[in-house]
Design a protein around this motif. Structure first.
Motif, mmCIF file in Angstrom:
data_model
loop_
_atom_site.group_PDB
_atom_site.id
_atom_site.type_symbol
_atom_site.label_atom_id
_atom_site.label_comp_id
_atom_site.label_asym_id
_atom_site.label_seq_id
_atom_site.Cartn_x
_atom_site.Cartn_y
_atom_site.Cartn_z
ATOM 1 N N TRP A 118 0.828 -1.208 0.000
ATOM 2 C CA TRP A 118 0.000 0.000 0.000
ATOM 3 C C TRP A 118 0.866 1.262 0.000
ATOM 4 C CZ3 TRP A 118 -5.382 0.002 2.658
ATOM 5 C CH2 TRP A 118 -6.078 -1.161 2.339
ATOM 6 N N VAL A 119 1.846 1.293 -0.884
ATOM 7 C CA VAL A 119 2.791 2.413 -0.926
ATOM 8 C C VAL A 119 2.153 3.601 -1.656
ATOM 9 C CG1 VAL A 119 5.069 3.169 -1.696
ATOM 10 C CG2 VAL A 119 4.733 0.812 -0.906
ATOM 11 N N TYR A 120 2.333 4.777 -1.098
ATOM 12 C CA TYR A 120 1.843 6.009 -1.710
ATOM 13 C C TYR A 120 2.907 7.086 -1.529
ATOM 14 C CZ TYR A 120 1.072 7.704 3.029
ATOM 15 O OH TYR A 120 1.274 8.100 4.321
ATOM 16 N N GLY A 121 2.775 8.186 -2.258
ATOM 17 C CA GLY A 121 3.739 9.268 -2.128
ATOM 18 C C GLY A 121 3.278 10.497 -2.870
ATOM 19 N N ALA A 122 4.128 11.498 -2.897
ATOM 20 C CA ALA A 122 3.793 12.788 -3.488
ATOM 21 C C ALA A 122 4.016 12.815 -4.991
ATOM 22 C CB ALA A 122 4.621 13.887 -2.818
ATOM 23 N N ARG A 123 4.474 11.720 -5.567
ATOM 24 C CA ARG A 123 4.711 11.673 -7.004
ATOM 25 C C ARG A 123 4.350 10.285 -7.513
ATOM 26 N NH1 ARG A 123 9.345 13.707 -8.496
ATOM 27 N NH2 ARG A 123 9.747 12.346 -10.268
ATOM 28 N N GLY A 124 4.314 10.147 -8.819
ATOM 29 C CA GLY A 124 3.991 8.860 -9.409
ATOM 30 C C GLY A 124 2.491 8.643 -9.485
ATOM 31 N N LEU A 140 -2.786 10.217 -4.562
ATOM 32 C CA LEU A 140 -2.926 11.211 -5.626
ATOM 33 C C LEU A 140 -4.223 11.019 -6.405
ATOM 34 C CD1 LEU A 140 0.748 11.424 -6.948
ATOM 35 C CD2 LEU A 140 -0.398 12.816 -5.194
ATOM 36 N N THR A 141 -4.636 9.763 -6.553
ATOM 37 C CA THR A 141 -5.916 9.503 -7.216
ATOM 38 C C THR A 141 -7.067 10.073 -6.412
ATOM 39 O OG1 THR A 141 -5.092 7.482 -8.273
ATOM 40 C CG2 THR A 141 -7.473 7.703 -8.053
ATOM 41 N N LEU A 157 -9.308 12.745 2.947
ATOM 42 C CA LEU A 157 -10.308 13.795 2.762
ATOM 43 C C LEU A 157 -10.324 14.764 3.944
ATOM 44 C CD1 LEU A 157 -12.674 14.981 1.151
ATOM 45 C CD2 LEU A 157 -14.176 13.375 2.382
ATOM 46 N N GLU A 158 -10.202 14.239 5.152
ATOM 47 C CA GLU A 158 -10.246 15.073 6.357
ATOM 48 C C GLU A 158 -9.082 16.060 6.429
ATOM 49 O OE1 GLU A 158 -10.371 12.179 9.429
ATOM 50 O OE2 GLU A 158 -12.477 11.618 9.043
ATOM 51 N N MET A 159 -8.032 15.808 5.652
ATOM 52 C CA MET A 159 -6.877 16.719 5.647
ATOM 53 C C MET A 159 -6.932 17.706 4.495
ATOM 54 S SD MET A 159 -3.834 14.025 6.644
ATOM 55 C CE MET A 159 -4.031 12.908 8.034
ATOM 56 N N THR A 160 -8.056 17.739 3.788
ATOM 57 C CA THR A 160 -8.237 18.687 2.688
ATOM 58 C C THR A 160 -9.435 19.585 2.988
ATOM 59 O OG1 THR A 160 -9.814 17.399 1.365
ATOM 60 C CG2 THR A 160 -7.465 16.853 1.128
ATOM 61 N N ASN A 161 -9.658 20.529 2.108
ATOM 62 C CA ASN A 161 -10.831 21.396 2.206
ATOM 63 C C ASN A 161 -11.899 21.015 1.185
ATOM 64 O OD1 ASN A 161 -9.752 23.088 4.271
ATOM 65 N ND2 ASN A 161 -8.522 24.164 2.722
ATOM 66 N N GLU A 162 -11.758 19.850 0.618
ATOM 67 C CA GLU A 162 -12.694 19.420 -0.415
ATOM 68 C C GLU A 162 -14.028 18.978 0.195
ATOM 69 O OE1 GLU A 162 -12.068 19.963 -3.401
ATOM 70 O OE2 GLU A 162 -9.890 20.101 -3.525
ATOM 71 N N ASP A 163 -15.101 19.196 -0.543
ATOM 72 C CA ASP A 163 -16.447 18.819 -0.110
ATOM 73 C C ASP A 163 -16.884 17.616 -0.930
ATOM 74 O OD1 ASP A 163 -18.911 18.715 1.030
ATOM 75 O OD2 ASP A 163 -19.734 20.410 -0.095
ATOM 76 N N CYS A 164 -16.571 16.437 -0.422
ATOM 77 C CA CYS A 164 -16.864 15.198 -1.146
ATOM 78 C C CYS A 164 -17.319 14.149 -0.153
ATOM 79 C CB CYS A 164 -15.618 14.724 -1.896
ATOM 80 S SG CYS A 164 -15.852 13.234 -2.887
ATOM 81 N N CYS A 203 3.095 13.567 4.841
ATOM 82 C CA CYS A 203 3.064 13.616 3.377
ATOM 83 C C CYS A 203 2.070 14.670 2.903
ATOM 84 C CB CYS A 203 2.703 12.241 2.818
ATOM 85 S SG CYS A 203 2.697 12.151 1.011
ATOM 86 N N MET A 204 0.903 14.728 3.529
ATOM 87 C CA MET A 204 -0.110 15.703 3.144
ATOM 88 C C MET A 204 0.355 17.124 3.437
ATOM 89 S SD MET A 204 -2.782 14.510 1.637
ATOM 90 C CE MET A 204 -4.023 15.776 1.967
ATOM 91 N N GLU A 205 1.059 17.301 4.538
ATOM 92 C CA GLU A 205 1.592 18.622 4.866
ATOM 93 C C GLU A 205 2.502 19.124 3.747
ATOM 94 O OE1 GLU A 205 4.490 20.653 8.253
ATOM 95 O OE2 GLU A 205 3.423 18.783 8.705
ATOM 96 N N GLU A 206 3.353 18.233 3.245
ATOM 97 C CA GLU A 206 4.239 18.601 2.148
ATOM 98 C C GLU A 206 3.469 18.900 0.875
ATOM 99 O OE1 GLU A 206 7.539 16.393 -0.631
ATOM 100 O OE2 GLU A 206 7.683 16.100 1.530
ATOM 101 N N LEU A 207 2.488 18.060 0.562
ATOM 102 C CA LEU A 207 1.709 18.256 -0.654
ATOM 103 C C LEU A 207 0.924 19.563 -0.625
ATOM 104 C CD1 LEU A 207 0.227 14.740 -1.474
ATOM 105 C CD2 LEU A 207 1.637 16.145 -2.970
ATOM 106 N N LEU A 208 0.285 19.842 0.509
ATOM 107 C CA LEU A 208 -0.518 21.044 0.617
ATOM 108 C C LEU A 208 0.334 22.299 0.589
ATOM 109 C CD1 LEU A 208 -3.131 19.825 3.242
ATOM 110 C CD2 LEU A 208 -3.427 20.072 0.772
ATOM 111 N N ASP A 209 1.557 22.202 1.173
ATOM 112 C CA ASP A 209 2.474 23.343 1.111
ATOM 113 C C ASP A 209 2.852 23.658 -0.328
ATOM 114 O OD1 ASP A 209 2.461 23.742 3.802
ATOM 115 O OD2 ASP A 209 4.356 22.713 4.203
#
Length: 303
Positions: free
Chosen positions: A158-164, A169-170, A243-250, A295-301
């Protein structure tokens, strides 16, 4: 004048794990990459002769294989290609390692197990892959261990990251595009940030490095270790945490595996037991929610 130390040869440099390994392994020695997309050395792993020539020319201190054929569903119809990259090329790395005295660190997957059960999988549990991808990765493990090269295998999941291309990212893309999505809630694993995975792998390698710059796995030669984040989650729980770490309404709706059919069978329970790695090297990853937050902190920055 001192002799220049042999480099670390990394396969899979442009993937989400390989990209991180280029940085985490840098303190251990010069890292050179091999691949087809912007690598230091152009090598297609479907070309056995090219791989043989490269390794003989470089004579690296260590080979690290972070590449794989990972198109799980496509593998069902591209079995020969999956086995060439995930099994035959890995076995060839092992033969070259045995011939030239080069240790090999290889990354494998939870897909070697059936996914049945409800306790974390241990390294000595019986493999029973349910997909072409899983069978090809198991064949790679077996080929490498049978090569007589000095080897160490790290299974992850279950590997994820800021690229690829990955689940995180999906989800971020879908949250921005849709009001409601369905995510499978009856498959369980441990979401693992590629950076923490690479950092942990580098810590293991640091303990295997000699003062002269060579590498030896010592008593752990030929062993398999599991390396994932702590804790567990379903894909739905993972998506909800993102989702809870974003401001998206989904709205993230829980669905079953039957409601989301795929060509390849996914393991229902992919949680891996990481105790052996801790006992051997004193290395353990934190809870998956901690890695996700960083990871989310880096992406959002960046956004």
């Amino acid at each position: 004048m001192s002799k220049t130390a042999a480099p670390i040869l990394l396969f899979g440099h442009s993937g989400q794990l390989g990209w991180e390994l280029r940085r985490t392994m840098a303190p251990l020695g010069a890292v050179v990459s091999a691949g087809v997309d912007g690598a230091d050395h152009h090598v297609d792993l479907t070309d056995a002769e090219a791989l043989d020539i490269l390794v003989h020319e470089l004579r690296p201190a260590l080979m690290v294989n972070a590449t794989a054929y990972t198109a799980v569903d496509k593998a069902e119809s591209q079995e020969a290609l999956a086995f060439r990259i995930n099994a035959e090329a890995v076995g060839q790395m092992g033969k070259l390692g045995a011939e030239l005295d080069i240790p090999v660190l290889h990354f494998s997957t939870d897909y070697v197990f059936s996914g049945a059960g409800d306790r974390p999988w241990k390294e000595n549990d019986q493999p029973d892959p349910q997909s072409v991808y899983g069978r090809s990765k198991l064949a790679g493990e077996q080929a490498l261990l049978g090569s007589r090269a000095e080897t160490l295998i790290l299974r992850t999941a279950w590997v994820y990251g800021a690229r690829g291309s990955n689940f995180l990212l999906t989800m971020l893309r879908l949250f921005a595009q849709k009001d409601r999505i369905g995510v499978v809630s009856d498959q369980f694993g441990a979401p693992t940030w590629s950076r923490m995975l690479a950092e942990a792998a580098a810590q293991v390698l640091a303990q295997c490095r000699t003062p002269e710059g060579s590498f030896s796995f010592g008593l752990h030669n030929g062993e398999i270790f599991h390396l994932t984040a702590a804790g567990q989650a379903s894909w739905h729980e993972f998506a909800q945490a993102i989702l809870e770490m974003t401001n998206e309404d989904c709205i993230v709706e829980a669905i079953s595996t039957e409601q989301y059919p795929t060509d390849a069978v996914r393991p229902a329970y992919s949680v891996l037991n990481n105790d052996s790695l801790w006992d051997a090297f004193g290395v353990r990853l934190p809870h998956w929610r901690h890695g996700l937050a960083l990871c989310m902190e880096e992406l959002l920055d960046k956004r």
